[in-house]
Design an enzyme around this catalytic site. Structure first.
Site, mmCIF file in Angstrom:
data_model
loop_
_atom_site.group_PDB
_atom_site.id
_atom_site.type_symbol
_atom_site.label_atom_id
_atom_site.label_comp_id
_atom_site.label_asym_id
_atom_site.label_seq_id
_atom_site.Cartn_x
_atom_site.Cartn_y
_atom_site.Cartn_z
ATOM 1 N N GLU A 30 0.831 -1.219 0.000
ATOM 2 C CA GLU A 30 0.000 0.000 0.000
ATOM 3 C C GLU A 30 0.860 1.261 0.000
ATOM 4 O OE1 GLU A 30 -1.266 1.864 3.387
ATOM 5 O OE2 GLU A 30 -1.007 0.141 4.723
ATOM 6 N N LYS A 163 -3.603 -1.862 14.595
ATOM 7 C CA LYS A 163 -2.803 -0.907 15.376
ATOM 8 C C LYS A 163 -3.303 -0.836 16.813
ATOM 9 C CE LYS A 163 -1.897 1.703 11.277
ATOM 10 N NZ LYS A 163 -3.186 1.372 10.641
HETATM 11 N N1 PSU Z 1 0.019 0.208 8.584
HETATM 12 C C1 PSU Z 1 1.043 1.003 9.033
HETATM 13 N N2 PSU Z 1 0.899 2.344 8.860
HETATM 14 C C2 PSU Z 1 -0.207 2.918 8.259
HETATM 15 C C3 PSU Z 1 -1.270 2.074 7.795
HETATM 16 C C4 PSU Z 1 -1.097 0.721 7.994
HETATM 17 O O1 PSU Z 1 2.035 0.505 9.567
HETATM 18 O O2 PSU Z 1 -0.276 4.148 8.118
HETATM 19 C C5 PSU Z 1 -2.517 2.713 7.158
HETATM 20 C C6 PSU Z 1 -3.235 1.742 6.218
HETATM 21 O O3 PSU Z 1 -3.333 2.364 4.957
HETATM 22 C C7 PSU Z 1 -4.611 1.563 6.827
HETATM 23 C C8 PSU Z 1 -4.816 2.895 7.449
HETATM 24 O O4 PSU Z 1 -5.593 1.230 5.866
HETATM 25 O O5 PSU Z 1 -3.544 3.109 8.088
HETATM 26 C C9 PSU Z 1 -6.002 2.900 8.405
HETATM 27 O O6 PSU Z 1 -6.621 4.148 8.347
HETATM 28 P P1 PSU Z 1 -8.052 4.370 9.049
HETATM 29 O O7 PSU Z 1 -7.816 4.035 10.497
HETATM 30 O O8 PSU Z 1 -8.352 5.841 8.823
HETATM 31 O O9 PSU Z 1 -9.011 3.447 8.382
#
Ligand code: PSU
Ligand code: MN
Length: 308
Positions: A30, A163
Site C-alpha cells: 500500500e 494498530k
Molecule cells: N500500517 C502502518 N501504517 C499505516 C497504515 C497501515 O504501519 O499508516 C494505514 C493503512 O493504509 C490503513 C490505514 O488502511 O492506516 C487505516 O486508516 P483508518 O484508520 O483511517 O481506516
C-alpha cells in the site's frame, strides 16, 4: 488476465505485467503507509526496502497508488518519491471513484489497495497494521473501512494485527461478524502491532507459508468473496512492551480528542504523535514489523503459486 481485459482505470507496470504473464508470484504493497504513516525519509527508505525484500524472497512487488486518475499497480522510483515527499489524498474505498474521476493523485489505504490488487488479479498484500474499530467507537462510530473490505475483496492481508491505538477486542468481534478469517502466524494470540501479544486468543494458527496458502485456497475454492488476515507478530527484538506503549498511546489519544481530530486524520495523527512521544522507538518498531510482513507475504505468495 490479459491486458485487453484490464479495467480502464488500472495501470499495471511493465514489471508487474511481465511477472503475471510468466506466472510469477506478486505481492501488493500500500501507499498510505508511505504518504501518511511515516515521516520522510524513513517512508521512502521503507517503501523501497519492502520492494527489495519481496524480490529477495522470490516474488515481485506491486506498490499501489493513484496517479492521474489511474490505479497504478507497480510504481516507478519517481512515483515512490512523490508519494514520500508531496502532499496527497488518503484514499479508501469510498474515495476512490471520485479521485479517479477527478484525475487526482493519492495514496491508497488497505481497503483501496485491496481493490486495486483484486482488479489486477493479485491475491497477497503486505502492510503494517490494518485499520480497525477505534476506541470509543460506540459513540464516534469510527470503524475502518479496511474491515468491511476484507469481507468482500479476495486479497489476503499480511499484517502485525491491528494498530494498538484501536479497540482490539471489538476489532476481532467485527471481523468475526464479517466472516473474515484471522490466522495467527506461528502464534495463537492476535498481535497488537508494536507488541507481540494482546491477550486475545486466535483459534486459527498456521505454522508455515504452505499452511496459510492451503487455507486461502480452500476459502476461495468455497467461493468466499473476501480475503483473510494473516497476523504476523513483530520480532521480539523490536517489540515494545504493552505497558510502555500504552502510556504514550493514551496521551496521543487524549490530545487527538482535545484537538478535535476526526475521521481519516485520526490514524496519521496517532502514528505521528506516538513516534514523537517515544522518541522514534515506535517508528523503528513500525519499520521492522512491516519488513517482516513483506517477507512473509512473499513466502505466502510463492506458496500460493506453487499450490496452483
Ligand atoms: N500500517 C502502518 N501504517 C499505516 C497504515 C497501515 O504501519 O499508516 C494505514 C493503512 O493504509 C490503513 C490505514 O488502511 O492506516 C487505516 O486508516 P483508518 O484508520 O483511517 O481506516
Ligand atoms: Mn476511521
Amino acid at each position: 488476465m490479459s491486458v485487453l481485459m484490464r479495467n480502464r482505470f488500472l495501470n499495471v507496470s511493465d514489471e508487474v505485467a511481465d511477472a503475471q504473464s510468466e506466472g510469477l508470484s506478486i505481492v501488493a504493497l500500500e501507499s498510505t503507509i508511505i504518504a501518511h504513516g511515516m515521516p520522510f525519509p524513513e517512508n521512502l527508505e521503507t517503501g523501497s526496502d519492502l520492494e527489495s525484500i519481496i524480490r529477495s524472497h522470490g516474488a515481485v512487488p506491486a506498490t499501489i497508488a493513484v496517479f492521474d486518475g489511474k490505479i497504478c499497480v507497480g510504481l516507478s522510483n519517481e512515483q515512490l518519491h512523490r508519494l514520500a515527499t508531496e502532499k496527497c489524498m488518503k484514499l479508501s474505498r469510498r474515495d476512490l471513484p471520485f479521485a479517479l474521476a477527478q484525475k487526482s493523485n493519492g495514496a491508497t489505504t488497505v481497503s483501496a489497495t485491496m481493490i486495486g490488487a483484486a482488479l489486477a488479479g493479485i491475491r497477497v498484500f503486505a502492510t503494517g497494521g490494518i485499520g480497525g474499530v477505534h476506541r470509543g467507537a460506540e459513540t464516534s462510530f469510527d470503524i475502518s473501512a479496511d474491515l468491511t473490505e476484507l469481507a468482500q475483496t479476495p486479497v489476503a492481508v499480511v499484517c502485525a494485527g491491528a494498530k494498538s491505538m484501536l479497540d482490539l477486542p471489538k476489532t476481532l468481534e467485527y471481523l468475526e461478524t464479517q466472516g473474515v478469517p484471522v490466522i495467527g502466524y506461528q502464534t495463537s494470540e492476535f498481535p497488537a502491532f508494536y507488541t507481540q501479544k494482546s491477550g486475545l486468543v486466535l483459534e486459527m494458527s498456521a505454522q508455515s507459508p504452505d499452511d496459510v496458502a492451503a487455507m486461502l485456497n480452500t476459502m476461495w475454492q468455497l467461493g468466499y468473496p473476501g480475503g483473510a488476515i494473516v497476523a504476523n507478530p513483530i520480532d521480539a527484538a523490536h517489540a515494545i512492551p504493552h505497558e510502555e506503549i500504552e502510556m504514550f498511546i493514551g496521551e496521543a489519544l487524549s490530545e487527538c480528542e482535545g484537538l478535535n481530530i476526526r475521521g481519516k486524520a485520526v490514524t496519521p495523527f496517532l502514528l505521528k504523535r506516538v513516534a514523537e512521544l517515544t522518541s522514534g522507538r515506535s517508528l523503528t518498531a513500525n519499520k521492522a514489523l512491516v519488513r517482516s510482513n513483506a517477507r512473509l507475504a512473499a513466502q505466502v505468495a510463492v506458496a500460493l503459486t506453487s499450490a496452483e
